[in-house]
Design an enzyme around this catalytic site. Sequence first.
Site, PDB file in Angstrom:
ATOM      1  N   GLY A 269      29.656  35.001  38.028  1.00 28.65           N
ATOM      2  CA  GLY A 269      30.635  35.917  37.423  1.00 28.65           C
ATOM      3  C   GLY A 269      30.369  36.073  35.948  1.00 28.65           C
ATOM      4  O   GLY A 269      29.286  35.728  35.464  1.00 28.65           O
ATOM      5  N   ASN A 270      31.311  36.621  35.224  1.00 27.29           N
ATOM      6  CA  ASN A 270      31.164  36.730  33.772  1.00 27.29           C
ATOM      7  C   ASN A 270      32.534  36.686  33.118  1.00 27.29           C
ATOM      8  O   ASN A 270      33.556  36.643  33.795  1.00 27.29           O
ATOM      9  CB  ASN A 270      30.372  37.985  33.388  1.00 27.29           C
ATOM     10  CG  ASN A 270      31.059  39.246  33.866  1.00 27.29           C
ATOM     11  OD1 ASN A 270      32.150  39.572  33.417  1.00 27.29           O
ATOM     12  ND2 ASN A 270      30.428  39.953  34.801  1.00 27.29           N
TER      13      ASN A 270
END
Length: 398
Positions: free
Chosen positions: A208-209
């Site tokens: 993810g980020n």
Amino acid sequence: MNLSGKHVLVGITASIAAYKTATLVRLLIKSGAHVKVVMTPDSLHFIGALTLATLSKNPVYSEYFDPKTGEWSNHVELGKWADLFIIAPATSNTIAKMANGQCDNLLIATYLSSDCPVYIAPAMDLDMYQHPAFKNNLNKLVSFGNYIINSTSGELASGLLGEGRMEEPENILAFLQSFSADQPLKNKKVIITAGPTYEAIDPVRFIGNHSSGKMGYELAIAAESLGAEVVLISGPTHLEIPQRVEVIKVKSAEEMYRSVQMHQNSYDIAICAAAVADYRPIEVANQKIKKSSSTHQLNLIKNIDILKSLGDVKKTGQFLVGFALETQNELENALIKLQKKNLDLIVLNSLNDKGAGFGGNTNKVKLISSDNNIDELPLQTKNEVAQDILNKIIQLQS
Ligand code: CTP
């Protein structure tokens, strides 16, 4: 909307939250608005008319006829005077009467006579707030085109904890300010992607980020307040769902792409603000991966570029906006993206600028249009940036 010089009619009904409306009137006056107050007779038990007359610098209206002065309060004139009408607090009783046109006091008569935007900030106990009768009435007001400023959760006058508290005056003011009476995006469909994507590695892990989704959500709120029909396609975020916006919750880039595809022929404006993962694991393990060896290799494959997929099939009249986050050769790289993805506008974020980018409430961006015109915006809240982006789109489309 800039409230300076605007005629704001404030309606007050019989709830303990009425004491907060004194602050709201003060804030409206400070923002330059002309304010008049109309009260239901029972609300006078909760706050004195003298307080509101002093703060609003105008007489307060609560009866059709004042026997002392012999004056008649003209509800039609009052309704027509208003550029906007905010009823805060609005009780379940008043909301029921508004929904059914039951005109037994001056406030309701003024509501029925007004043709300006009407905003309603409900306040009541939590069981009343949950009751289907109340919800039905509120939905009816939404169908009339009125705007609801949702109640918040917290301690209520009854001592119970839950939903039903009137929104704070500062937030009501911000809500009114974010609304534009002009509605330049009326009859336009705007689709917005927002937030990060999660690319599954196994049943418990993902790539993810740090995207919070705030920029995309602010764009959705601003577009809605400009009159647009908004579809927000959102990766996982902790943000509150904006009112009157259709939200499609997705996790992966693949899901986001499929949701975007469903709207690719019907949008007028598409804004891709999501931080889509560029790659995903080629294989997703069925079971949790055990830590057997000292190194572990993940094989990744490129995700489809959602923004580019829209650019590839863009029709005449559709307006496409992308974001670029660059750390070097910012302008050059943004211009390449603008052309490669067939965009009309690109919003360039720079991580080199303090206060810009992921997570925070502020952003500093440059807006680059397809004619190579560059607007450098100052450091602003994401709400202000969203409004500037939409204003730029409106300007370029006209
Ligand atoms: N975007 C997208 N789908 C992807 C990747 C990016 O829709 N799979 C969109 C983003 O929402 C953003 C724009 O493309 O509007 C720019 O994304 P960015 O990651 O900055 O650029 P890339 O084109 O992916 O190029 P690079 O990572 O090489 O800078």
